[in-house]
Scaffold this motif. Structure first.
Motif, PDB file in Angstrom:
ATOM      1  N   GLU A  81     -57.007  12.810 -50.463  1.00 42.42           N
ATOM      2  CA  GLU A  81     -55.939  13.704 -49.985  1.00 42.42           C
ATOM      3  C   GLU A  81     -54.863  12.923 -49.237  1.00 42.42           C
ATOM      4  O   GLU A  81     -53.658  13.173 -49.405  1.00 42.42           O
ATOM      5  CB  GLU A  81     -56.547  14.769 -49.077  1.00 42.42           C
ATOM      6  CG  GLU A  81     -55.546  15.820 -48.620  1.00 42.42           C
ATOM      7  CD  GLU A  81     -56.212  16.882 -47.762  1.00 42.42           C
ATOM      8  OE1 GLU A  81     -55.493  17.784 -47.296  1.00 42.42           O
ATOM      9  OE2 GLU A  81     -57.452  16.790 -47.562  1.00 42.42           O
ATOM     10  N   ARG A  82     -55.272  11.971 -48.411  1.00 40.50           N
ATOM     11  CA  ARG A  82     -54.298  11.160 -47.676  1.00 40.50           C
ATOM     12  C   ARG A  82     -53.448  10.337 -48.643  1.00 40.50           C
ATOM     13  O   ARG A  82     -52.222  10.230 -48.493  1.00 40.50           O
ATOM     14  CB  ARG A  82     -55.037  10.241 -46.705  1.00 40.50           C
ATOM     15  CG  ARG A  82     -54.127   9.358 -45.864  1.00 40.50           C
ATOM     16  CD  ARG A  82     -54.947   8.602 -44.823  1.00 40.50           C
ATOM     17  NE  ARG A  82     -54.111   7.701 -44.063  1.00 40.50           N
ATOM     18  CZ  ARG A  82     -53.790   6.459 -44.439  1.00 40.50           C
ATOM     19  NH1 ARG A  82     -54.259   5.991 -45.595  1.00 40.50           N
ATOM     20  NH2 ARG A  82     -53.019   5.705 -43.683  1.00 40.50           N
ATOM     21  N   THR A  83     -54.096   9.791 -49.653  1.00 37.16           N
ATOM     22  CA  THR A  83     -53.342   9.014 -50.645  1.00 37.16           C
ATOM     23  C   THR A  83     -52.345   9.899 -51.393  1.00 37.16           C
ATOM     24  O   THR A  83     -51.194   9.506 -51.639  1.00 37.16           O
ATOM     25  CB  THR A  83     -54.317   8.362 -51.631  1.00 37.16           C
ATOM     26  OG1 THR A  83     -55.269   7.565 -50.915  1.00 37.16           O
ATOM     27  CG2 THR A  83     -53.575   7.484 -52.620  1.00 37.16           C
ATOM     28  N   ASN A  84     -52.774  11.133 -51.717  1.00 33.26           N
ATOM     29  CA  ASN A  84     -51.870  12.066 -52.408  1.00 33.26           C
ATOM     30  C   ASN A  84     -50.667  12.438 -51.525  1.00 33.26           C
ATOM     31  O   ASN A  84     -49.531  12.526 -52.006  1.00 33.26           O
ATOM     32  CB  ASN A  84     -52.623  13.320 -52.816  1.00 33.26           C
ATOM     33  CG  ASN A  84     -53.663  13.035 -53.898  1.00 33.26           C
ATOM     34  OD1 ASN A  84     -53.530  12.061 -54.660  1.00 33.26           O
ATOM     35  ND2 ASN A  84     -54.690  13.862 -53.974  1.00 33.26           N
ATOM     36  N   LYS A  85     -50.933  12.654 -50.221  1.00 33.38           N
ATOM     37  CA  LYS A  85     -49.835  12.986 -49.313  1.00 33.38           C
ATOM     38  C   LYS A  85     -48.840  11.837 -49.208  1.00 33.38           C
ATOM     39  O   LYS A  85     -47.620  12.046 -49.228  1.00 33.38           O
ATOM     40  CB  LYS A  85     -50.390  13.330 -47.933  1.00 33.38           C
ATOM     41  CG  LYS A  85     -51.039  14.696 -47.854  1.00 33.38           C
ATOM     42  CD  LYS A  85     -51.473  15.003 -46.433  1.00 33.38           C
ATOM     43  CE  LYS A  85     -52.100  16.393 -46.345  1.00 33.38           C
ATOM     44  NZ  LYS A  85     -52.529  16.710 -44.957  1.00 33.38           N
ATOM     45  N   LEU A  86     -49.359  10.633 -49.073  1.00 33.58           N
ATOM     46  CA  LEU A  86     -48.456   9.483 -48.988  1.00 33.58           C
ATOM     47  C   LEU A  86     -47.631   9.337 -50.259  1.00 33.58           C
ATOM     48  O   LEU A  86     -46.411   9.098 -50.210  1.00 33.58           O
ATOM     49  CB  LEU A  86     -49.271   8.212 -48.727  1.00 33.58           C
ATOM     50  CG  LEU A  86     -49.930   8.097 -47.341  1.00 33.58           C
ATOM     51  CD1 LEU A  86     -50.794   6.830 -47.273  1.00 33.58           C
ATOM     52  CD2 LEU A  86     -48.870   8.067 -46.244  1.00 33.58           C
ATOM     53  N   GLN A  87     -48.285   9.503 -51.383  1.00 36.06           N
ATOM     54  CA  GLN A  87     -47.554   9.394 -52.642  1.00 36.06           C
ATOM     55  C   GLN A  87     -46.515  10.513 -52.784  1.00 36.06           C
ATOM     56  O   GLN A  87     -45.387  10.271 -53.237  1.00 36.06           O
ATOM     57  CB  GLN A  87     -48.546   9.432 -53.809  1.00 36.06           C
ATOM     58  CG  GLN A  87     -49.442   8.200 -53.904  1.00 36.06           C
ATOM     59  CD  GLN A  87     -50.433   8.310 -55.035  1.00 36.06           C
ATOM     60  OE1 GLN A  87     -50.485   9.324 -55.734  1.00 36.06           O
ATOM     61  NE2 GLN A  87     -51.231   7.248 -55.237  1.00 36.06           N
ATOM     62  N   LEU A  88     -46.915  11.761 -52.377  1.00 39.59           N
ATOM     63  CA  LEU A  88     -45.972  12.876 -52.470  1.00 39.59           C
ATOM     64  C   LEU A  88     -44.769  12.670 -51.542  1.00 39.59           C
ATOM     65  O   LEU A  88     -43.619  12.957 -51.913  1.00 39.59           O
ATOM     66  CB  LEU A  88     -46.696  14.184 -52.117  1.00 39.59           C
ATOM     67  CG  LEU A  88     -45.884  15.476 -52.263  1.00 39.59           C
ATOM     68  CD1 LEU A  88     -45.468  15.669 -53.723  1.00 39.59           C
ATOM     69  CD2 LEU A  88     -46.703  16.681 -51.789  1.00 39.59           C
ATOM     70  N   HIS A  89     -45.030  12.164 -50.336  1.00 43.97           N
ATOM     71  CA  HIS A  89     -43.932  11.877 -49.414  1.00 43.97           C
ATOM     72  C   HIS A  89     -43.003  10.810 -49.993  1.00 43.97           C
ATOM     73  O   HIS A  89     -41.762  10.934 -49.906  1.00 43.97           O
ATOM     74  CB  HIS A  89     -44.511  11.409 -48.076  1.00 43.97           C
ATOM     75  CG  HIS A  89     -43.467  11.114 -47.044  1.00 43.97           C
ATOM     76  ND1 HIS A  89     -42.708  12.092 -46.426  1.00 43.97           N
ATOM     77  CD2 HIS A  89     -43.043   9.921 -46.526  1.00 43.97           C
ATOM     78  CE1 HIS A  89     -41.869  11.542 -45.584  1.00 43.97           C
ATOM     79  NE2 HIS A  89     -42.048  10.209 -45.617  1.00 43.97           N
ATOM     80  N   PHE A  90     -43.581   9.811 -50.575  1.00 44.18           N
ATOM     81  CA  PHE A  90     -42.762   8.761 -51.190  1.00 44.18           C
ATOM     82  C   PHE A  90     -41.945   9.316 -52.358  1.00 44.18           C
ATOM     83  O   PHE A  90     -40.751   9.025 -52.506  1.00 44.18           O
ATOM     84  CB  PHE A  90     -43.674   7.620 -51.658  1.00 44.18           C
ATOM     85  CG  PHE A  90     -42.949   6.547 -52.389  1.00 44.18           C
ATOM     86  CD1 PHE A  90     -42.127   5.650 -51.714  1.00 44.18           C
ATOM     87  CD2 PHE A  90     -43.076   6.422 -53.773  1.00 44.18           C
ATOM     88  CE1 PHE A  90     -41.450   4.651 -52.403  1.00 44.18           C
ATOM     89  CE2 PHE A  90     -42.399   5.429 -54.457  1.00 44.18           C
ATOM     90  CZ  PHE A  90     -41.586   4.543 -53.770  1.00 44.18           C
TER      91      PHE A  90
END
Length: 387
Positions: A81-90
């Motif tokens: 989930e953290r990786t998905n959030k970082l990717q979505l923010h990027f």
């Protein structure tokens, strides 16, 4: 054989020992049972504890394995989930950058043209200057027109006033008020000496204060009589109406005479009969007690008090027929021999108010409140019998 007989003699002793041993065994039975029970309970408890500890250890092992598995799964999901959030923010940042660049390029190409906006602002500034110039010019024109109108009005008022001041002009023998002989500077108005204004405004005619005002005879309304009618009734106005304008009245030539001549009627006015009735009622209602009482009221009251005192007088000597001999001497004081009374003698005139009567019904009258009996007798007061 001899031993046999010896043993025969000891048969009772054997029975006694057996009985004693049985008795001891019977006496030691509760102690032995308690000891056996204690041993069994301790042994069983040790076995149960060993089984319980084995079960607890197995349960802890199972829980540890399950919790470890669940924790690893949860940590993996949180990491994903953290990786998905970082990717979505990027990705959002990249999308915003792309959109910003594209919108800026499109708006500069189709909407916000720099040169067109510069020309528009120049036109707005030029139109603002034109509007300010137009408004300032119109304001100056209005000020000039208002000033000229005020000057014309002041000149007219001054000319009207100067027309009534012809007696202040200079003559061949006496200088006027506005032509002082002791000063070289003459008072001026509108860059012209006041003496010249008076001479120019002088008209050969009678003064306004001496002219005869024009009177207009007002027609009387139908069915009205001059006897007992007020001014408002003669004019046909309602007595309860507000102030009315006087019809067909032209102003006088004099200002002071026209002030009261053109004033509104401040009615309502009372008729002559109403004024007479009010005066007669006032004479009866508002006169003093001394004026309303008889002239000899004080003397009559004094004589009545003397009569009452004579009737209530008591003699210190008992009554005796004329010619009889006195059997005792006269008392030395008036109060000797008088009967003692608890309260003094009271007469009818001493009562200030009537005694209270319990359960007395109220007294109703047919006359209204706030009106005296004399107010209902108005017939003899009028000369023609009507109010």
């Amino acid at each position: 054989m001899a031993h046999f007989f010896l043993m025969q003699g000891k048969m009772d002793e054997v029975a006694k020992k057996l009985f004693a041993a049985a008795q001891e065994a019977n006496d030691a039975l509760p102690t032995e049972v308690a000891a056996v029970t204690k041993i069994q309970s301790v042994h069983r408890a040790s076995q149960i504890r060993s089984v319980y500890h084995a079960v607890v250890a197995a349960a802890q092992l199972i829980q540890r394995i399950i919790r470890g598995c669940l924790g690893r799964r949860r940590a993996k999901s949180v990491s994903i989930e953290r990786t998905n959030k970082l990717q979505l923010h990027f990705f959002h940042h990249c999308a915003c950058t792309i959109q910003r660049l594209w919108r800026g390029w499109w708006s500069r190409l189709h909407v916000h043209d720099f040169y067109m906006r510069r020309d528009y602002l120049v036109k707005v500034e030029q139109r603002g200057k034109w509007t300010q110039d137009f408004l300032s010019a119109e304001h100056k024109e209005k000020l000039h027109a208002a000033k000229m109108e005020e000057e014309v009005k002041v000149r007219e008022e001054f000319d009207n006033l100067a027309g009534d001041l012809h007696h202040l002009m200079s003559t061949s023998s006496i200088p006027g008020v506005y032509n002082p002989p002791y000063s070289d500077l003459l008072p001026k108005a509108f860059e012209k000496p006041i003496e010249d204004h008076l001479r120019d405004a002088c008209r050969v005619q009678l003064p306004k204060a001496l002219r005869r005002p024009r009177h207009h005879k007002l027609p009387s309304p139908k069915g009205s009589t001059s006897y007992g009618a007020s001014q408002a009734e003669k004019l046909g106005h309602d007595l309860g109406a507000p102030p009315q304008e006087l019809p067909e009245r032209a102003p006088f030539f004099s200002r002071t005479a026209s002030t009261g001549h053109l004033r509104k009627v401040q009615g309502p006015f009372r008729s002559r009969e109403q004024i007479e009735v009010a005066n007669i009622k006032a004479a009866n209602t508002y006169r003093t007690i001394q004026a309303s009482s008889p002239y000899d009221a004080v003397e009559a009251d004094r004589r009545m008090q003397e009569r009452i005192s004579k009737l209530a007088r008591s003699s210190p000597v008992d009554f005796m027929a004329p010619g009889s001999v006195k059997d005792r001497h006269s008392p030395v004081s008036v109060h000797v021999g008088l009967p003692y009374k608890e309260r003094p003698l009271s007469l009818r005139g001493d009562y200030v108010e009537l005694p209270k009567i319990r359960d007395k019904p109220p007294f109703f009258t047919a006359l209204g409140q706030g009106k005296q009996f004399s107010d209902y007798h108005e017939q003899p007061m009028l000369p023609h019998g009507q109010v």
